[in-house]
Design a protein around this motif. Structure first.
Motif, PDB file in Angstrom:
ATOM      1  N   VAL A  58      14.663  33.198 -13.734  1.00  0.00           N
ATOM      2  CA  VAL A  58      14.472  33.048 -12.363  1.00  0.00           C
ATOM      3  C   VAL A  58      13.145  31.786 -12.317  1.00  0.00           C
ATOM      4  O   VAL A  58      13.394  31.149 -11.354  1.00  0.00           O
ATOM      5  CB  VAL A  58      13.701  34.499 -11.594  1.00  0.00           C
ATOM      6  N   VAL A  59      12.293  32.083 -13.091  1.00  0.00           N
ATOM      7  CA  VAL A  59      11.368  30.827 -13.151  1.00  0.00           C
ATOM      8  C   VAL A  59      12.079  29.309 -13.351  1.00  0.00           C
ATOM      9  O   VAL A  59      11.898  28.644 -12.580  1.00  0.00           O
ATOM     10  CB  VAL A  59      10.146  30.990 -13.933  1.00  0.00           C
ATOM     11  N   ILE A  60      12.881  29.503 -14.331  1.00  0.00           N
ATOM     12  CA  ILE A  60      13.655  28.362 -14.770  1.00  0.00           C
ATOM     13  C   ILE A  60      14.562  27.620 -13.525  1.00  0.00           C
ATOM     14  O   ILE A  60      14.642  26.515 -13.175  1.00  0.00           O
ATOM     15  CB  ILE A  60      14.597  28.415 -15.790  1.00  0.00           C
ATOM     16  N   LYS A  61      15.463  28.720 -12.923  1.00  0.00           N
ATOM     17  CA  LYS A  61      16.048  28.274 -11.642  1.00  0.00           C
ATOM     18  C   LYS A  61      15.023  27.701 -10.776  1.00  0.00           C
ATOM     19  O   LYS A  61      15.453  26.843  -9.877  1.00  0.00           O
ATOM     20  CB  LYS A  61      16.619  29.596 -11.089  1.00  0.00           C
ATOM     21  N   SER A  62      14.076  28.482 -10.474  1.00  0.00           N
ATOM     22  CA  SER A  62      13.183  27.854  -9.376  1.00  0.00           C
ATOM     23  C   SER A  62      12.614  26.483  -9.736  1.00  0.00           C
ATOM     24  O   SER A  62      12.533  25.411  -9.078  1.00  0.00           O
ATOM     25  CB  SER A  62      11.916  28.740  -9.152  1.00  0.00           C
ATOM     26  N   LYS A  63      12.464  26.287 -11.078  1.00  0.00           N
ATOM     27  CA  LYS A  63      11.895  24.869 -11.441  1.00  0.00           C
ATOM     28  C   LYS A  63      12.889  23.872 -11.310  1.00  0.00           C
ATOM     29  O   LYS A  63      12.829  22.653 -11.041  1.00  0.00           O
ATOM     30  CB  LYS A  63      11.383  24.873 -12.857  1.00  0.00           C
ATOM     31  N   LEU A 113      12.961  20.635  -9.281  1.00  0.00           N
ATOM     32  CA  LEU A 113      13.288  19.185 -10.006  1.00  0.00           C
ATOM     33  C   LEU A 113      14.387  18.350  -9.093  1.00  0.00           C
ATOM     34  O   LEU A 113      14.526  17.131  -8.851  1.00  0.00           O
ATOM     35  CB  LEU A 113      13.945  19.498 -11.387  1.00  0.00           C
ATOM     36  N   ALA A 114      15.491  19.091  -8.687  1.00  0.00           N
ATOM     37  CA  ALA A 114      16.494  18.728  -7.673  1.00  0.00           C
ATOM     38  C   ALA A 114      15.683  17.968  -6.271  1.00  0.00           C
ATOM     39  O   ALA A 114      16.055  17.000  -6.006  1.00  0.00           O
ATOM     40  CB  ALA A 114      17.457  19.692  -7.078  1.00  0.00           C
ATOM     41  N   GLN A 115      14.907  18.779  -5.910  1.00  0.00           N
ATOM     42  CA  GLN A 115      13.859  18.278  -4.724  1.00  0.00           C
ATOM     43  C   GLN A 115      13.047  16.820  -5.245  1.00  0.00           C
ATOM     44  O   GLN A 115      13.139  16.142  -4.279  1.00  0.00           O
ATOM     45  CB  GLN A 115      12.958  19.236  -4.166  1.00  0.00           C
ATOM     46  N   ILE A 116      12.607  17.002  -6.206  1.00  0.00           N
ATOM     47  CA  ILE A 116      11.880  15.820  -6.774  1.00  0.00           C
ATOM     48  C   ILE A 116      12.728  14.609  -6.908  1.00  0.00           C
ATOM     49  O   ILE A 116      12.060  13.600  -6.544  1.00  0.00           O
ATOM     50  CB  ILE A 116      11.132  16.220  -8.053  1.00  0.00           C
ATOM     51  N   GLN A 117      13.705  14.848  -7.608  1.00  0.00           N
ATOM     52  CA  GLN A 117      14.863  13.543  -7.804  1.00  0.00           C
ATOM     53  C   GLN A 117      15.371  13.257  -6.523  1.00  0.00           C
ATOM     54  O   GLN A 117      15.497  11.823  -6.409  1.00  0.00           O
ATOM     55  CB  GLN A 117      16.016  14.488  -8.629  1.00  0.00           C
ATOM     56  N   HIS A 118      15.453  14.221  -5.408  1.00  0.00           N
ATOM     57  CA  HIS A 118      15.790  13.528  -4.079  1.00  0.00           C
ATOM     58  C   HIS A 118      14.672  12.792  -3.530  1.00  0.00           C
ATOM     59  O   HIS A 118      14.896  11.831  -2.941  1.00  0.00           O
ATOM     60  CB  HIS A 118      15.903  14.754  -2.965  1.00  0.00           C
ATOM     61  N   SER A 127       0.790  -1.220   0.032  1.00  0.00           N
ATOM     62  CA  SER A 127      -0.048  -0.016  -0.123  1.00  0.00           C
ATOM     63  C   SER A 127       0.933   1.208  -0.078  1.00  0.00           C
ATOM     64  O   SER A 127       0.662   2.220  -0.689  1.00  0.00           O
ATOM     65  CB  SER A 127      -1.005   0.042   1.076  1.00  0.00           C
ATOM     66  N   ARG A 128       2.095   1.222   0.860  1.00  0.00           N
ATOM     67  CA  ARG A 128       2.851   2.383   0.940  1.00  0.00           C
ATOM     68  C   ARG A 128       3.493   2.446  -0.634  1.00  0.00           C
ATOM     69  O   ARG A 128       3.771   3.499  -1.029  1.00  0.00           O
ATOM     70  CB  ARG A 128       3.969   2.114   1.974  1.00  0.00           C
ATOM     71  N   ILE A 129       4.061   1.464  -0.987  1.00  0.00           N
ATOM     72  CA  ILE A 129       4.382   1.669  -2.461  1.00  0.00           C
ATOM     73  C   ILE A 129       3.523   2.094  -3.619  1.00  0.00           C
ATOM     74  O   ILE A 129       4.152   3.094  -4.290  1.00  0.00           O
ATOM     75  CB  ILE A 129       4.977   0.055  -2.914  1.00  0.00           C
ATOM     76  N   LYS A 130       2.255   1.633  -3.282  1.00  0.00           N
ATOM     77  CA  LYS A 130       1.239   2.292  -4.264  1.00  0.00           C
ATOM     78  C   LYS A 130       1.097   3.776  -4.129  1.00  0.00           C
ATOM     79  O   LYS A 130       1.253   4.503  -4.961  1.00  0.00           O
ATOM     80  CB  LYS A 130      -0.169   1.528  -4.105  1.00  0.00           C
ATOM     81  N   ASP A 131       1.160   4.027  -2.856  1.00  0.00           N
ATOM     82  CA  ASP A 131       0.991   5.576  -2.668  1.00  0.00           C
ATOM     83  C   ASP A 131       2.300   6.603  -2.996  1.00  0.00           C
ATOM     84  O   ASP A 131       2.233   7.481  -3.516  1.00  0.00           O
ATOM     85  CB  ASP A 131       0.860   5.749  -1.028  1.00  0.00           C
ATOM     86  N   ALA A 132       3.270   5.938  -2.765  1.00  0.00           N
ATOM     87  CA  ALA A 132       4.504   6.570  -3.293  1.00  0.00           C
ATOM     88  C   ALA A 132       4.520   6.499  -4.943  1.00  0.00           C
ATOM     89  O   ALA A 132       5.017   7.718  -5.389  1.00  0.00           O
ATOM     90  CB  ALA A 132       5.808   5.761  -2.939  1.00  0.00           C
ATOM     91  N   SER A 133       4.209   5.586  -5.615  1.00  0.00           N
ATOM     92  CA  SER A 133       4.124   5.579  -7.162  1.00  0.00           C
ATOM     93  C   SER A 133       3.221   6.624  -7.373  1.00  0.00           C
ATOM     94  O   SER A 133       3.632   7.580  -8.525  1.00  0.00           O
ATOM     95  CB  SER A 133       3.613   4.400  -7.348  1.00  0.00           C
ATOM     96  N   GLU A 134       1.923   6.805  -6.857  1.00  0.00           N
ATOM     97  CA  GLU A 134       1.115   7.663  -7.181  1.00  0.00           C
ATOM     98  C   GLU A 134       1.503   9.119  -6.887  1.00  0.00           C
ATOM     99  O   GLU A 134       1.453   9.873  -7.880  1.00  0.00           O
ATOM    100  CB  GLU A 134       0.003   7.634  -6.342  1.00  0.00           C
ATOM    101  N   ARG A 135       2.302   9.367  -5.912  1.00  0.00           N
ATOM    102  CA  ARG A 135       2.912  10.555  -5.664  1.00  0.00           C
ATOM    103  C   ARG A 135       4.095  10.878  -6.704  1.00  0.00           C
ATOM    104  O   ARG A 135       4.093  12.204  -7.209  1.00  0.00           O
ATOM    105  CB  ARG A 135       3.626  10.694  -4.320  1.00  0.00           C
ATOM    106  N   LEU A 136       4.661  10.119  -7.044  1.00  0.00           N
ATOM    107  CA  LEU A 136       5.909  10.105  -8.008  1.00  0.00           C
ATOM    108  C   LEU A 136       5.233  10.618  -9.394  1.00  0.00           C
ATOM    109  O   LEU A 136       5.768  11.422 -10.191  1.00  0.00           O
ATOM    110  CB  LEU A 136       6.488   8.961  -8.004  1.00  0.00           C
ATOM    111  N   GLU A 137       4.087   9.912  -9.647  1.00  0.00           N
ATOM    112  CA  GLU A 137       3.487  10.202 -11.097  1.00  0.00           C
ATOM    113  C   GLU A 137       3.090  11.758 -11.009  1.00  0.00           C
ATOM    114  O   GLU A 137       3.247  12.230 -12.005  1.00  0.00           O
ATOM    115  CB  GLU A 137       2.260   9.239 -11.134  1.00  0.00           C
ATOM    116  N   GLU A 138       2.743  11.996  -9.670  1.00  0.00           N
ATOM    117  CA  GLU A 138       1.995  13.570  -9.816  1.00  0.00           C
ATOM    118  C   GLU A 138       3.185  14.351  -9.839  1.00  0.00           C
ATOM    119  O   GLU A 138       2.996  15.482 -10.544  1.00  0.00           O
ATOM    120  CB  GLU A 138       1.313  13.428  -8.454  1.00  0.00           C
ATOM    121  N   VAL A 139       4.302  14.160  -9.243  1.00  0.00           N
ATOM    122  CA  VAL A 139       5.489  15.047  -9.582  1.00  0.00           C
ATOM    123  C   VAL A 139       5.919  14.985 -10.880  1.00  0.00           C
ATOM    124  O   VAL A 139       6.205  15.995 -11.514  1.00  0.00           O
ATOM    125  CB  VAL A 139       6.778  14.332  -8.434  1.00  0.00           C
ATOM    126  N   LYS A 140       5.832  13.920 -11.471  1.00  0.00           N
ATOM    127  CA  LYS A 140       6.341  13.766 -12.810  1.00  0.00           C
ATOM    128  C   LYS A 140       5.316  14.853 -14.057  1.00  0.00           C
ATOM    129  O   LYS A 140       5.864  15.398 -14.598  1.00  0.00           O
ATOM    130  CB  LYS A 140       6.275  12.373 -13.506  1.00  0.00           C
TER     131      LYS A 140
END
Length: 406
Positions: free
Chosen positions: A309-314, A318-323, A240-253
């Motif tokens: 500025v927007v690109i730097k923020s993104k 993205l670095a946080q998402i990769q982490h 169940s936790r893996i499924k939730d993590a997968s859903e969150r990962l898909e949302e980040v993508k």
């Protein structure tokens, strides 16, 4: 046992009808001996080089004689038992123990009435009769076993089928070495007597031990089932936790994809605005074109700075998402390791389940054995005028519930 064919004859019958050894007669024809099998005249060979032995004086007698190394071995075994009057026998059919018997009397080739059977050896110990058969190449046949069983006598068979010796003459030391750890089994056991009592006591103890072991295995199996169920619940929670993590990962993508689209739209829009402004400047005069161009250029730089500025923020996002993705990968690896450990424990449980099934089958075989044995025991008790020693059936006597009640 092909070596039996090379055994030399060392026993014969003297003129008084007694069986004598080659060591106790005169040399040559002076031995005055005849063959045990064919009664042909024998000659004692007592030379200085070869092993002492008897041989037929006439070649015709040797051709027709049925004497063999098996006859020699039978005589040696009987002689040993008659001399030492001792034998180590097994007690019990299941995980047997050993019993050293010291006979009070040994009789050879004595007829057993009323069967007219002649066992190789008859031994007496504390008033109990024990018959001994010697097996070399042929075991006791089924009809002979039936005859022995009818008269309720204990019969044990000594197995010499794998007996080995060094030279062409069987020596006493080789026989003695065999009897230190004899290979033997009971053909029949009398229903009463010391041997029967020890058999019954041994089998009762073994049966109770098997019942206790089966109960312990059942308890261990129950504990293992609970343990596996606990891991199964943990596995479901991990899924169940893996499924939730997968859903969150898909949302980040999806968020990353959306940010890239917005950036491309901004760049595309800025390029369109620049081209439009340039076209306008071409239609105006040079001064106005230069002024507007400078103004638009300033505005464009400002917009580009905002875009950067927007690109730097993104990029930071993205670095946080990769982490986060790396953390999720680590969790997935941990879950896979837990799943692998769970499979190992599942296989261990399956092995225990197989062991339990084997024990259950063994228990069923023992039950059938006692159910088959009880009518015979009851019949023997009735025939011998002995009351049935138990309050109920043999299985009730040996059941765990009765032990608990006591």
């Amino acid at each position: 046992m092909a070596r039996l064919n090379s055994v030399k004859m060392t026993y014969a019958i003297n003129r008084t009808g007694e069986i004598v050894s080659i060591d106790n007669v005169d040399n040559g024809l002076e031995c005055n001996c005849i063959c045990i099998d064919c009664n042909g005249q024998l000659e004692a060979k007592q030379g200085a080089k070869n092993q002492w032995h008897f041989s037929h004086h006439k070649d015709n007698d040797a051709i027709n004689c049925q004497w063999s190394g098996e006859s020699e071995l039978h005589i040696k075994v009987k002689e040993y038992l008659d001399r030492y009057k001792r034998l180590t026998v097994p007690i019990g059919f299941t995980n047997p123990t050993s019993l050293d018997i010291q006979f009070d009397e040994i009789q050879l080739e004595k007829s057993l009435r009323p069967t007219k059977r002649i066992p190789d050896v008859t031994g007496y110990c504390a008033g109990e009769k024990i018959l001994i058969e010697v097996k070399v190449t042929h075991e006791v046949d089924q009809q002979k076993r039936i005859d022995y069983k009818k008269v309720n006598v204990s019969v044990i068979e000594l197995d010499f089928s794998d007996f080995t010796f060094i030279d062409t003459r069987i020596i006493d030391q080789e026989i003695d070495l065999y009897f230190r750890n004899p290979i033997c089994n009971w053909l029949t056991v009398a229903p009463v007597g010391d041997i029967a009592s020890q058999f019954q006591e041994h089998e009762r103890a073994v049966t109770k031990e098997l019942i206790v072991n089966n109960q312990n295995l059942l308890r261990e199996a129950g504990a293992m089932v609970d343990y596996i169920n606990s891991y199964r619940r943990r596995y479901e929670m991990s899924k169940s936790r893996i499924k939730d993590a997968s859903e969150r990962l898909e949302e980040v993508k999806n968020q990353i994809h959306h940010a890239k689209s917005e950036r491309n739209e901004i760049i595309h829009s800025a390029a369109g605005l620049f081209n439009s402004t340039l076209d306008q400047l071409q239609r105006d005069h040079a001064v106005r074109l230069t002024a507007e161009f400078n103004e638009n250029h300033r505005l464009l730089n400002a917009e580009l700075n905002e875009i950067n500025v927007v690109i730097k923020s993104k990029k930071d996002e993205l670095a946080q998402i990769q982490h986060i993705i790396d953390q999720q990968d680590n969790k997935v690896n941990e879950i896979r390791k837990a799943e692998k450990q769970l499979n190992i424990e599942k296989n261990n449980f399956h092995q225990r389940e197989l062991d339990w099934n084997k024990a259950a089958k063994a228990n069923a075989v023992i039950k059938r054995h006692f159910m088959r044995l009880e009518p015979e025991l009851r019949g023997m008790c009735r025939k011998g005028g002995i009351p049935w020693p138990f309050e109920g059936t043999l299985m009730e006597e040996l059941s765990p519930s009765k032990d608990n009640a006591q």
